[in-house]
Scaffold this active site. Structure first.
Site, mmCIF file in Angstrom:
data_model
loop_
_atom_site.group_PDB
_atom_site.id
_atom_site.type_symbol
_atom_site.label_atom_id
_atom_site.label_comp_id
_atom_site.label_asym_id
_atom_site.label_seq_id
_atom_site.Cartn_x
_atom_site.Cartn_y
_atom_site.Cartn_z
ATOM 1 N N LYS A 146 -15.481 3.895 6.305
ATOM 2 C CA LYS A 146 -14.423 3.472 7.270
ATOM 3 C C LYS A 146 -14.831 4.294 8.609
ATOM 4 O O LYS A 146 -14.601 5.444 8.614
ATOM 5 C CB LYS A 146 -13.109 3.726 6.678
ATOM 6 N N GLU A 183 0.929 -1.126 0.133
ATOM 7 C CA GLU A 183 0.107 0.043 0.049
ATOM 8 C C GLU A 183 0.953 1.354 0.049
ATOM 9 O O GLU A 183 1.874 1.262 0.733
ATOM 10 C CB GLU A 183 -0.768 0.218 1.212
ATOM 11 N N GLU A 195 -13.072 5.323 0.684
ATOM 12 C CA GLU A 195 -13.971 4.273 1.459
ATOM 13 C C GLU A 195 -14.571 5.073 2.590
ATOM 14 O O GLU A 195 -14.247 5.093 3.878
ATOM 15 C CB GLU A 195 -13.153 3.158 2.209
ATOM 16 N N GLU A 251 -8.717 8.921 6.511
ATOM 17 C CA GLU A 251 -8.575 7.478 6.105
ATOM 18 C C GLU A 251 -9.833 7.218 5.129
ATOM 19 O O GLU A 251 -9.939 6.292 4.298
ATOM 20 C CB GLU A 251 -8.811 6.546 7.410
#
Ligand SMILES: *[C@@H]1O[C@H](CO)[C@@H](O)[C@H](O)[C@H]1NC(C)=O
Length: 336
Positions: free
Chosen positions: A310, A256, A307, A316
């Protein structure tokens, strides 16, 4: 003669393709209004993205990947590690999620992600190595040992020191966890996966260093190694930490790396676009890092879509490189 030429042609082709394929994209599904798995696979194909990382054996995604040439890194979620400490359970996992999909191009299995004796995942620490060994055994027993490499995905949080890169070392209380894993990888010629985020390493102090735009080396390390970017510095710190535990030759695949577009002072569309564009150019090139020069760096961008479901800190939820309606967030990134 003709067949030899053909073979040579194939070989050259393979070598070229291997370099061109060094960048993949992670596909997490925890967002609102994401396209169907089939549409996501088509989006990869339209953009010439030939590698994908997924985090669990999600059968609709595996179905959508059948017959494509997309090479896959598939995850064993942390909450399955304990159950896979049983060899029979690992055999069944491989049968149901790998062998049932003979026309999916599995390349890696990441057994656990970011397991860390010092974070909220510490309860999984006792189960990682045995699960890796069992999955590796099951893959070999299925005759897939040459095709699929088994490892685990770690991250920079395990390092106690990382700057300058040559002093890279795992935290003292992590050693009992990571050293046997490194030994297993080394003995079986398997790579380590590492999630590497210059964004989380205090980029504010030197943004050009983090965004690959520094024009002067920011640090000159042991033996004159010049670091122009934080990504290389972090990756080489991981290599140095592994070398201290006898794993200097265990290749690191960057499982990642990414930059958020929102949620923090330097988390902007502009910075994120710069990061992804420069990261792709850097890892696809053959410069390598100062410690491991002369080769491209297999890297998975984090991630395909925001996302936004999340939990956790705001940034994030803003790592996507495409919007849910399949438009590039940072203009066209070039994957080939
Ligand atoms: C994908 O690759 C093909 C062939 O090289 C090229 O023509 C096309 O422009 C690429 N598409 C994108 C979106 O980069």
């Amino acid at each position: 003669m003709a067949s030899k030429l053909l073979l040579l042609g194939l070989l050259i082709n393979l070598l070229i393709v291997k370099d061109a394929q060094s960048v993949g994209v992670c596909y997490g599904r925890n967002g609102y209004g994401l396209p169907s798995e089939r549409d996501v696979v088509r989006l990869y194909q339209r953009n010439n993205i030939t590698r994908m990382r997924i985090y669990d054996p999600h059968h609709p995604t595996l179905e959508a990947l059948r017959g494509t040439n997309i090479e896959l890194m598939i995850g064993v979620p942390n909450d399955r590690l304990q159950s896979l400490n049983d060899q029979n359970a690992a055999n069944i996992w491989v049968r149901d999620n790998i062998q049932r999909y003979p026309n999916v191009r599995f390349r890696y299995i990441a057994v656990g992600n970011n397991v860390d004796p010092n974070n909220g995942n510490s309860r999984y620490v006792p189960f990682v190595l045995r699960a890796m060994q069992n999955v590796h055994n099951a893959v070999r027993a299925a005759g897939l040992g040459n095709q699929i490499k088994v490892s685990t995905a770690t991250y920079t949080g395990l390092l106690g020191s990382s700057f300058p890169p040559s002093i890279g070392a795992f935290r003292d209380n992590v050693r009992g966890f990571i050293e046997p894993i490194i030994r297993f990888l080394s003995q079986n010629n398997l790579p380590m996966f590492a999630n590497i985020y210059p964004y989380y390493a205090n980029p504010n102090s030197n943004l050009p260093f983090a965004l690959f735009t520094a024009t002067q080396p920011v640090v000159i390390d042991n033996g004159g190694r010049q670091y122009f970017n934080l990504f290389d510095a972090m990756l080489d710190a991981h290599y140095a930490a592994q070398a201290r535990l006898g794993g200097g030759n265990v290749e690191i695949i960057v499982s990642e790396s990414g930059w958020p577009s929102s949620g923090g002072p330097v988390a902007t569309i502009g910075n994120a676009g710069t990061y992804y564009r420069n990261l792709i150019a850097h890892v696809r090139g053959t410069r390598g890092t100062p410690l491991k020069p002369g080769r491209s760096i297999e890297t998975y961008l984090f991630e395909m879509f925001d996302e936004n479901r999340k939990p956790g800190i705001e940034v994030e939820r803003h790592f996507g490189i495409f919007t849910p309606n399949q438009q590039p967030k940072y203009g066209q990134l070039s994957f080939n």
